[in-house]
Design a protein around this motif. Structure first.
Motif, PDB file in Angstrom:
ATOM      1  N   THR A 170      67.941   2.875 -37.599  1.00  0.00           N
ATOM      2  CA  THR A 170      68.059   1.390 -37.674  1.00  0.00           C
ATOM      3  C   THR A 170      68.808   0.677 -39.044  1.00  0.00           C
ATOM      4  OG1 THR A 170      66.124   1.973 -39.472  1.00  0.00           O
ATOM      5  CG2 THR A 170      65.490   1.792 -36.908  1.00  0.00           C
ATOM      6  N   ASP A 171      68.986  -0.366 -38.917  1.00  0.00           N
ATOM      7  CA  ASP A 171      69.688  -1.117 -39.945  1.00  0.00           C
ATOM      8  C   ASP A 171      68.721  -2.387 -40.453  1.00  0.00           C
ATOM      9  OD1 ASP A 171      70.881  -3.581 -38.598  1.00  0.00           O
ATOM     10  OD2 ASP A 171      71.638  -2.058 -37.512  1.00  0.00           O
ATOM     11  N   ASP A 172      69.184  -3.013 -41.540  1.00  0.00           N
ATOM     12  CA  ASP A 172      68.642  -4.114 -41.870  1.00  0.00           C
ATOM     13  C   ASP A 172      69.359  -5.392 -41.945  1.00  0.00           C
ATOM     14  OD1 ASP A 172      70.307  -3.464 -43.918  1.00  0.00           O
ATOM     15  OD2 ASP A 172      68.749  -3.445 -45.513  1.00  0.00           O
ATOM     16  N   ALA A 173      70.439  -5.332 -40.952  1.00  0.00           N
ATOM     17  CA  ALA A 173      71.031  -6.755 -40.841  1.00  0.00           C
ATOM     18  C   ALA A 173      70.599  -7.992 -40.322  1.00  0.00           C
ATOM     19  CB  ALA A 173      72.424  -6.467 -40.283  1.00  0.00           C
ATOM     20  N   PRO A 174      71.011  -9.091 -40.964  1.00  0.00           N
ATOM     21  CA  PRO A 174      70.435 -10.429 -40.581  1.00  0.00           C
ATOM     22  C   PRO A 174      70.745 -10.434 -39.167  1.00  0.00           C
ATOM     23  CG  PRO A 174      72.040 -10.874 -42.032  1.00  0.00           C
ATOM     24  CD  PRO A 174      71.910  -9.401 -42.141  1.00  0.00           C
ATOM     25  N   PRO A 175      69.972 -11.179 -38.494  1.00  0.00           N
ATOM     26  CA  PRO A 175      70.182 -11.734 -36.965  1.00  0.00           C
ATOM     27  C   PRO A 175      71.673 -12.111 -36.797  1.00  0.00           C
ATOM     28  CG  PRO A 175      68.273 -12.270 -37.292  1.00  0.00           C
ATOM     29  CD  PRO A 175      68.786 -11.939 -38.812  1.00  0.00           C
ATOM     30  N   ALA A 176      72.501 -11.735 -35.677  1.00  0.00           N
ATOM     31  CA  ALA A 176      73.888 -12.143 -35.600  1.00  0.00           C
ATOM     32  C   ALA A 176      73.987 -12.205 -33.933  1.00  0.00           C
ATOM     33  CB  ALA A 176      74.825 -11.409 -35.999  1.00  0.00           C
ATOM     34  N   PRO A 177      74.428 -13.450 -33.484  1.00  0.00           N
ATOM     35  CA  PRO A 177      74.634 -13.635 -31.919  1.00  0.00           C
ATOM     36  C   PRO A 177      75.578 -12.680 -31.321  1.00  0.00           C
ATOM     37  CG  PRO A 177      74.482 -15.526 -33.191  1.00  0.00           C
ATOM     38  CD  PRO A 177      74.636 -14.665 -34.304  1.00  0.00           C
ATOM     39  N   ALA A 178      76.472 -12.100 -32.140  1.00  0.00           N
ATOM     40  CA  ALA A 178      77.492 -11.289 -31.904  1.00  0.00           C
ATOM     41  C   ALA A 178      77.077  -9.850 -31.316  1.00  0.00           C
ATOM     42  CB  ALA A 178      78.617 -10.726 -32.896  1.00  0.00           C
ATOM     43  N   ARG A 179      75.958  -9.545 -31.999  1.00  0.00           N
ATOM     44  CA  ARG A 179      75.284  -8.291 -31.423  1.00  0.00           C
ATOM     45  C   ARG A 179      74.792  -8.390 -30.149  1.00  0.00           C
ATOM     46  NH1 ARG A 179      72.513  -4.768 -36.339  1.00  0.00           N
ATOM     47  NH2 ARG A 179      73.312  -3.174 -35.123  1.00  0.00           N
ATOM     48  N   LEU A 195      71.754  10.422 -21.888  1.00  0.00           N
ATOM     49  CA  LEU A 195      70.101  10.752 -21.984  1.00  0.00           C
ATOM     50  C   LEU A 195      69.398  10.782 -20.558  1.00  0.00           C
ATOM     51  CD1 LEU A 195      69.547   8.391 -25.104  1.00  0.00           C
ATOM     52  CD2 LEU A 195      69.039  10.987 -25.061  1.00  0.00           C
ATOM     53  N   ASP A 196      69.911   9.954 -19.866  1.00  0.00           N
ATOM     54  CA  ASP A 196      69.127  10.227 -18.538  1.00  0.00           C
ATOM     55  C   ASP A 196      69.581  11.351 -17.731  1.00  0.00           C
ATOM     56  OD1 ASP A 196      68.130   7.678 -18.586  1.00  0.00           O
ATOM     57  OD2 ASP A 196      69.714   6.414 -17.333  1.00  0.00           O
ATOM     58  N   ALA A 197      70.859  11.800 -18.125  1.00  0.00           N
ATOM     59  CA  ALA A 197      71.229  13.255 -17.475  1.00  0.00           C
ATOM     60  C   ALA A 197      70.447  14.500 -17.894  1.00  0.00           C
ATOM     61  CB  ALA A 197      72.722  13.456 -17.747  1.00  0.00           C
ATOM     62  N   LEU A 198      69.863  14.308 -19.109  1.00  0.00           N
ATOM     63  CA  LEU A 198      68.924  15.217 -19.973  1.00  0.00           C
ATOM     64  C   LEU A 198      67.613  14.999 -20.021  1.00  0.00           C
ATOM     65  CD1 LEU A 198      71.177  15.786 -23.041  1.00  0.00           C
ATOM     66  CD2 LEU A 198      71.264  17.262 -21.141  1.00  0.00           C
ATOM     67  N   GLY A 199      67.223  13.818 -18.828  1.00  0.00           N
ATOM     68  CA  GLY A 199      65.836  13.701 -18.713  1.00  0.00           C
ATOM     69  C   GLY A 199      65.223  12.798 -19.954  1.00  0.00           C
ATOM     70  N   GLY A 200      66.056  12.313 -20.803  1.00  0.00           N
ATOM     71  CA  GLY A 200      65.370  11.554 -21.912  1.00  0.00           C
ATOM     72  C   GLY A 200      65.289  10.131 -21.777  1.00  0.00           C
ATOM     73  N   THR A 201      64.945   9.340 -22.821  1.00  0.00           N
ATOM     74  CA  THR A 201      65.014   7.938 -22.665  1.00  0.00           C
ATOM     75  C   THR A 201      65.553   7.328 -23.838  1.00  0.00           C
ATOM     76  OG1 THR A 201      63.054   7.899 -24.247  1.00  0.00           O
ATOM     77  CG2 THR A 201      62.687   8.109 -21.705  1.00  0.00           C
ATOM     78  N   PHE A 202      66.080   5.948 -23.651  1.00  0.00           N
ATOM     79  CA  PHE A 202      66.979   5.449 -24.413  1.00  0.00           C
ATOM     80  C   PHE A 202      66.548   3.903 -24.670  1.00  0.00           C
ATOM     81  CE2 PHE A 202      70.679   2.565 -25.597  1.00  0.00           C
ATOM     82  CZ  PHE A 202      71.202   3.322 -26.553  1.00  0.00           C
ATOM     83  N   ALA A 203      66.535   3.096 -25.784  1.00  0.00           N
ATOM     84  CA  ALA A 203      66.462   1.732 -26.006  1.00  0.00           C
ATOM     85  C   ALA A 203      66.907   1.503 -27.340  1.00  0.00           C
ATOM     86  CB  ALA A 203      64.631   1.748 -26.248  1.00  0.00           C
ATOM     87  N   ALA A 204      67.445   0.267 -27.380  1.00  0.00           N
ATOM     88  CA  ALA A 204      68.329  -0.543 -28.246  1.00  0.00           C
ATOM     89  C   ALA A 204      68.086  -1.823 -28.291  1.00  0.00           C
ATOM     90  CB  ALA A 204      69.755  -0.082 -28.260  1.00  0.00           C
ATOM     91  N   GLY A 205      67.887  -2.457 -29.386  1.00  0.00           N
ATOM     92  CA  GLY A 205      67.478  -3.679 -29.432  1.00  0.00           C
ATOM     93  C   GLY A 205      67.105  -4.470 -31.170  1.00  0.00           C
ATOM     94  N   PRO A 206      66.913  -5.701 -31.186  1.00  0.00           N
ATOM     95  CA  PRO A 206      66.261  -6.040 -32.413  1.00  0.00           C
ATOM     96  C   PRO A 206      65.009  -5.462 -32.796  1.00  0.00           C
ATOM     97  CG  PRO A 206      67.266  -7.966 -30.844  1.00  0.00           C
ATOM     98  CD  PRO A 206      67.091  -6.751 -30.079  1.00  0.00           C
ATOM     99  N   ARG A 207      65.076  -5.252 -33.988  1.00  0.00           N
ATOM    100  CA  ARG A 207      63.488  -4.677 -34.462  1.00  0.00           C
ATOM    101  C   ARG A 207      62.557  -5.822 -34.366  1.00  0.00           C
ATOM    102  NH1 ARG A 207      65.135  -2.390 -40.273  1.00  0.00           N
ATOM    103  NH2 ARG A 207      62.770  -1.606 -40.204  1.00  0.00           N
ATOM    104  N   PRO A 208      61.472  -5.684 -33.871  1.00  0.00           N
ATOM    105  CA  PRO A 208      60.559  -6.385 -33.406  1.00  0.00           C
ATOM    106  C   PRO A 208      59.722  -6.898 -34.948  1.00  0.00           C
ATOM    107  CG  PRO A 208      59.733  -4.406 -32.912  1.00  0.00           C
ATOM    108  CD  PRO A 208      61.104  -3.992 -33.316  1.00  0.00           C
ATOM    109  N   ASP A 209      59.561  -6.093 -35.997  1.00  0.00           N
ATOM    110  CA  ASP A 209      58.911  -6.282 -37.025  1.00  0.00           C
ATOM    111  C   ASP A 209      59.534  -6.489 -38.188  1.00  0.00           C
ATOM    112  OD1 ASP A 209      59.626  -3.609 -37.188  1.00  0.00           O
ATOM    113  OD2 ASP A 209      57.718  -3.049 -37.784  1.00  0.00           O
ATOM    114  N   ALA A 210      61.212  -6.402 -38.008  1.00  0.00           N
ATOM    115  CA  ALA A 210      61.873  -6.717 -39.489  1.00  0.00           C
ATOM    116  C   ALA A 210      63.230  -7.042 -38.912  1.00  0.00           C
ATOM    117  CB  ALA A 210      62.051  -5.303 -40.310  1.00  0.00           C
ATOM    118  N   ALA A 211      63.997  -7.405 -39.920  1.00  0.00           N
ATOM    119  CA  ALA A 211      65.433  -7.715 -39.592  1.00  0.00           C
ATOM    120  C   ALA A 211      66.288  -6.517 -39.169  1.00  0.00           C
ATOM    121  CB  ALA A 211      66.039  -8.537 -40.748  1.00  0.00           C
ATOM    122  N   GLY A 212      67.161  -6.533 -38.470  1.00  0.00           N
ATOM    123  CA  GLY A 212      68.008  -5.610 -38.110  1.00  0.00           C
ATOM    124  C   GLY A 212      67.906  -5.012 -36.744  1.00  0.00           C
TER     125      GLY A 212
END
Length: 227
Positions: A170-179, A195-212
């Motif tokens: 995680t990072d604490d960068a302010p919101p940026a459209p480029a991301r 991760l799919d190949a190893l039976g895992g899960t993956f998620a990426a996106g803005p932090r819901p409760d904080a910047a970054g």
């Protein structure tokens, strides 16, 4: 029934191995594209700016320092890109000591300070899992340096419970459209496929409760690795 179950498990392993090999092949193609970008963009920029600086030195000597600063910045970008690509090539083998490699990766990161948390007990992961954990952290830090230059801190947390390995970056960068524009890039897709190949899960996106931004990956631990 036993034969059927055995064949099913074997087929599943074969499919996962094929997926892993596909991801590796795609990573090699990405390396080729990244090396091309370094040569075609950064080095060309250095050459053009050097040529311009020669003209400026004759006509406007007082502006030479600005030209040299631009050349220095372009050279630094080219060096960073080359190091990143070479690092990926050198790190293709399974990390022999996953915690040490992660610490080294964090220490040489050129972006904001990184807080690294690892399992208290020395982890012993299968080679493909160790490589995947390293790739997740590496790609996440690369994305921070590219798309979150204003981040003040980055947190890398690797934890284990009885049967799951979790990696969070995680990072604490302010919101940026480029991301958001880059969210569909190869880096995220490559991590998800691995991760799919190893039976895992993956998620990426803005932090819901904080910047970054947050990256979260989970992997099932093999029975022999469970505590």
């Amino acid at each position: 029934a036993a034969v059927g179950l055995g064949l099913g498990a074997r087929l599943l392993r074969a499919r996962r191995q094929a997926a892993v090999e596909r991801v590796r092949r795609d990573e090699r193609l990405r390396l080729a594209r990244e090396l091309h970008d370094v040569v075609a963009h950064h080095v060309t920029s250095v050459v053009l700016q050097t040529q311009a600086a020669r003209v400026v030195a004759r006509r406007h000597p007082e502006r030479v320092d600005d030209c040299l600063a631009d050349i220095e910045a372009a050279g630094s970008d080219a060096l960073a890109g080359a190091r990143r690509a070479v690092g990926l090539l050198r790190d293709d083998a399974p990390p022999p000591d996953p915690p040490a490699r992660l610490r080294e990766l964090v220490e040489r990161f050129a972006g904001p300070p990184v807080r690294l948390t690892l399992p208290e007990e020395e982890p012993v992961w299968p080679p493909e899992m160790a490589r995947t954990v390293y790739r997740i952290v590496q790609e996440s830090l690369t994305n921070v340096s590219r798309h979150a230059p204003h981040a003040r801190t980055v947190t890398v947390c690797v934890t284990e419970d009885l049967d799951t390995l979790t990696v969070e970056v995680t990072d604490d960068a302010p919101p940026a459209p480029a991301r958001f524009l880059h969210r569909g890039g190869y880096g995220l897709a490559g991590m998800r496929e691995r991760l799919d190949a190893l039976g895992g899960t993956f998620a990426a996106g803005p932090r819901p409760d904080a910047a970054g931004w947050a990256v979260r990956a989970t992997l099932p631990l093999p029975p022999r690795e469970r505590g």
